[in-house]
Enzyme design. Structure first.
Site, short mmCIF file in Angstrom:
data_model
loop_
_atom_site.label_atom_id
_atom_site.label_comp_id
_atom_site.label_asym_id
_atom_site.label_seq_id
_atom_site.Cartn_x
_atom_site.Cartn_y
_atom_site.Cartn_z
CD GLU A 289 -3.00 -1.15 0.50
OE1 GLU A 289 -3.21 -0.15 -0.20
OE2 GLU A 289 -3.72 -2.16 0.47
CD GLU A 420 2.71 10.27 -1.06
OE1 GLU A 420 3.81 9.72 -0.94
OE2 GLU A 420 1.64 9.77 -0.69
P1 NAP Z 1 8.55 4.87 4.39
O1 NAP Z 1 9.74 5.69 4.55
O2 NAP Z 1 8.42 4.02 3.20
O3 NAP Z 1 8.45 3.98 5.70
C1 NAP Z 1 7.41 3.06 5.95
C2 NAP Z 1 7.92 2.00 6.89
O4 NAP Z 1 8.94 1.24 6.25
C3 NAP Z 1 8.53 2.55 8.16
O5 NAP Z 1 8.23 1.68 9.23
C4 NAP Z 1 10.01 2.51 7.82
O6 NAP Z 1 10.84 2.51 8.94
C5 NAP Z 1 10.11 1.22 7.05
N1 NAP Z 1 11.25 1.09 6.16
C6 NAP Z 1 12.11 2.05 5.72
N2 NAP Z 1 13.02 1.50 4.88
C7 NAP Z 1 12.74 0.18 4.79
C8 NAP Z 1 13.31 -0.91 4.06
N3 NAP Z 1 14.34 -0.75 3.24
N4 NAP Z 1 12.75 -2.13 4.20
C9 NAP Z 1 11.68 -2.32 5.00
N5 NAP Z 1 11.11 -1.33 5.71
C10 NAP Z 1 11.61 -0.08 5.61
O7 NAP Z 1 7.22 5.72 4.45
P2 NAP Z 1 6.86 6.82 5.50
O8 NAP Z 1 7.60 8.05 5.13
O9 NAP Z 1 6.97 6.30 6.88
O10 NAP Z 1 5.30 6.99 5.22
C11 NAP Z 1 4.79 7.84 4.25
C12 NAP Z 1 4.44 7.08 2.99
O11 NAP Z 1 3.51 6.04 3.26
C13 NAP Z 1 3.77 7.96 1.97
O12 NAP Z 1 4.34 7.74 0.70
C14 NAP Z 1 2.33 7.49 1.97
O13 NAP Z 1 1.63 7.70 0.82
C15 NAP Z 1 2.45 6.06 2.30
N6 NAP Z 1 1.22 5.54 2.89
C16 NAP Z 1 0.42 4.76 2.12
C17 NAP Z 1 -0.77 4.26 2.62
C18 NAP Z 1 -1.65 3.38 1.79
O14 NAP Z 1 -2.52 2.74 2.34
N7 NAP Z 1 -1.45 3.30 0.49
C19 NAP Z 1 -1.13 4.54 3.94
C20 NAP Z 1 -0.30 5.35 4.71
C21 NAP Z 1 0.89 5.84 4.16
P3 NAP Z 1 11.31 3.94 9.54
O15 NAP Z 1 10.10 4.67 9.94
O16 NAP Z 1 12.10 3.59 10.71
O17 NAP Z 1 12.08 4.61 8.46
#
Ligand code: NAP
Ligand code: MG
Length: 510
Positions: A289, A420
């Site tokens: 997602e 985004e």
């Molecule tokens: P992110 O940087 O992708 O992080 C999401 C999660 O993944 C966090 O727990 C992060 O840990 C972890 N993570 C980071 N690098 C990773 C890797 N290489 N392998 C596995 N896990 C890893 O996203 P975010 O900035 O937290 O969240 C914002 C994004 O989420 C936006 O793009 C938004 O659109 C998306 N989102 C989508 C939905 C949906 O349902 N489609 C819902 C909510 C949010 P850390 O936090 O410790 O870095």
């Protein structure tokens, strides 16, 4: 809110000459920059997070093997709230082993109706604790208390209630087939809806008989650890859910772990692509997602006030930290001036500030990094020729804040129309014909959600059938229900969460 130390934002309200201000002076006074202000209405429930949070593995809290902890910050004042354990490789091994043991042990052997009872119990305890959990969610994440209280917590409980009901009815979800659990699920979630995302992941997984290792986002782990306490209180058998806090490396170790049978990820498209590569060629099931760049389309025949209200809610809810935030607004040319006037009028009344104040509409941006990302994209929007319309509201001196912003004069090639932003920034574009609206709305790598505003039912159906988005709301926006599936097209990911569809991710059908 520390209004005494308030500073003015540098941004100036810049609007095209053809749209003179229409906000009557009396209404402008509602704005923080004006003379009259709302009296503070602080949340009465005071909750202090623990000084330190450990990992939840095999039904117990334990220190990380490395002894490493990281701070969780309150984004509204930049003060550390608590120390959070960082799970390293051996902790991930232990969590996956505990989940496997529970799967092969009591949980795997438990009748489905009994599994359902645990989910009901968890849902009820979440309801009982909702006030305290809402305060913690707001402290750690920065979202307004009225949102965590009225949206995040009720939705979190509702998801556990909903999937509790499915636990012993899987034969009706998949008629003629036998649904078996997939196994150990590695789940990684973002920081924008910490508890709700945990519920979206954990509730359907448990309903289908799986066990879970969940990694919350680095900046918002506190409520996940309180959820772990609720699992203990509900007597959930040890190891059925394990929660390991940490950074991106913890998430990577989890999704790449050979003992994980299914990976469920919500987060950025960038990390989603890395995970898809890591999982390719293995037997792991995967759902992603990811990000979004949702479009609102307002047709000339729409009820404009209602549409503007929906657009405002759609972009400023949770400071725009919403994957389905309607960050692009397409307005039919004939009503452009009227829509811009109303938008400007409305953003002048939004209150930005202390997330724990019950009157706050827009809380703190979740982290400094996110604030910088929003600012740099807005700067790019202005440099590319967009006109920035911001309220001249005063912002607290400490913390991460961004005023509600509208950028007009945006074209499809501008970065603000493509990337985004994940912040309270709305880009406005125009269109002439319905065909043009659909074509332009679809012109993005994402496809998560969209909003259509028109009084003609036939136009709604014609438009939504052509929009490449997983969820389309008509004459409303951001309506959620656990029974309704959610998910994306294109780079917004694949697989659906919510509803019957959400069960399919967590079963093997025989
Ligand atoms: P992110 O940087 O992708 O992080 C999401 C999660 O993944 C966090 O727990 C992060 O840990 C972890 N993570 C980071 N690098 C990773 C890797 N290489 N392998 C596995 N896990 C890893 O996203 P975010 O900035 O937290 O969240 C914002 C994004 O989420 C936006 O793009 C938004 O659109 C998306 N989102 C989508 C939905 C949906 O349902 N489609 C819902 C909510 C949010 P850390 O936090 O410790 O870095
Ligand atoms: Mg935090």
């Amino acid at each position: 809110m520390p209004r005494t130390t308030a500073r003015r934002t540098k941004a100036v309200a810049v609007v095209a000459e053809s749209h003179p201000p229409v906000v009557p002076k009396s209404r402008r006074a509602l704005n923080f920059g004006g003379k009259w202000q709302y009296a503070p209405a602080p949340e009465a429930v005071v909750v202090k997070p623990d000084a330190q949070y450990e990992l939840f593995i095999g039904g117990a809290f334990r220190e990380p093997e490395s002894g490493v902890y990281f701070p969780s910050i309150n984004p509204a004042n930049e003060k550390p709230l608590a120390k959070i354990a960082h799970a390293g490789g051996s902790d991930v091994d232990a969590a996956v082993a505990a989940a496997r043991k529970a799967l092969n042990g009591p949980w795997g052997k438990m009748p489905a109706a009994e599994r359902g009872k645990y989910l009901y119990r968890i849902a009820r305890i979440i309801q009982e604790r909702s006030r305290e959990l809402a305060v913690l969610e707001t402290l750690d994440g920065g979202k307004p208390i009225k949102e965590s209280r009225d949206f995040d917590l009720p939705q979190t409980a509702a998801n556990f209630f909903y999937y509790a009901g499915w636990a012993d009815k899987l034969q009706y979800a998949f008629p003629g087939r036998t649904a078996r659990p997939v196994g150990v699920c590695g789940q990684v979630i973002p920081w924008n809806f910490p508890l709700l995302m945990a519920a979206w992941k954990i509730a359907p997984a448990l309903a289908c008989g799986n066990t879970v290792v969940l990694k919350p986002a680095e900046s918002t782990s506190i409520t996940a650890m309180h959820l772990a306490r609720i699992f203990q209180e509900a007597d959930l058998p040890a190891g059925v859910v394990n929660i390991i806090s940490g950074a991106g490396d913890t998430g990577r170790a989890l999704v790449e772990h050979p003992g994980v049978d299914k990976v469920a990820f919500t987060g950025s498209t960038e990390v989603g692509k890395l995970i898809a590569k890591a999982v390719a060629g293995t037997k792991k099931k995967l759902t992603l997602e990811l990000g979004g760049k949702a479009a609102h389309i307002i047709f000339e025949d729409a009820a404009i006030d209602q549409a503007v209200e929906g657009v405002i809610g759609g972009i400023f809810f949770n400071q725009g930290h919403v994957c389905c935030a309607g960050s692009r607004l397409f307005v039919q040319e004939g009503i452009y001036s009227a829509v811009i006037r109303r938008l400007r009028d409305r953003i002048a009344t939004l209150r930005v500030g202390d997330p724990l104040d019950k009157n706050t509409d827009i809380g703190a941006i979740n982290s400094r990094a996110q604030l910088e990302k929003i600012q740099s994209l807005v700067d790019a929007g202005v440099a590319e020729g967009g006109q920035l319309l911001q309220t001249s509201c005063s912002l607290p001196a400490k913390g991460y804040w961004f005023p509600p912003s509208v950028i007009t004069g945006v074209t499809a090639s501008h970065r603000v129309a493509q990337e985004e932003i994940f912040g309270p920034v709305l880009s406005v574009l125009t269109f002439r014909t319905p065909e043009e609206a659909v074509e332009r709305a679809n012109n993005t790598p994402y496809g998560l959600s969209a909003g259509v505003w028109t009084e003609k039912g036939s136009k709604i159906f014609k438009t939504i059938s052509k929009l490449r988005a997983g969820v389309v709301w008509a004459n409303t926006y951001n309506k959620f229900d656990p029974a309704s599936p959610f998910g994306g097209y294109k780079e917004s990911g694949f697989g659906r969460e919510g509803g019957v569809h959400g069960l399919a991710n967590y079963v093997r059908l025989e």
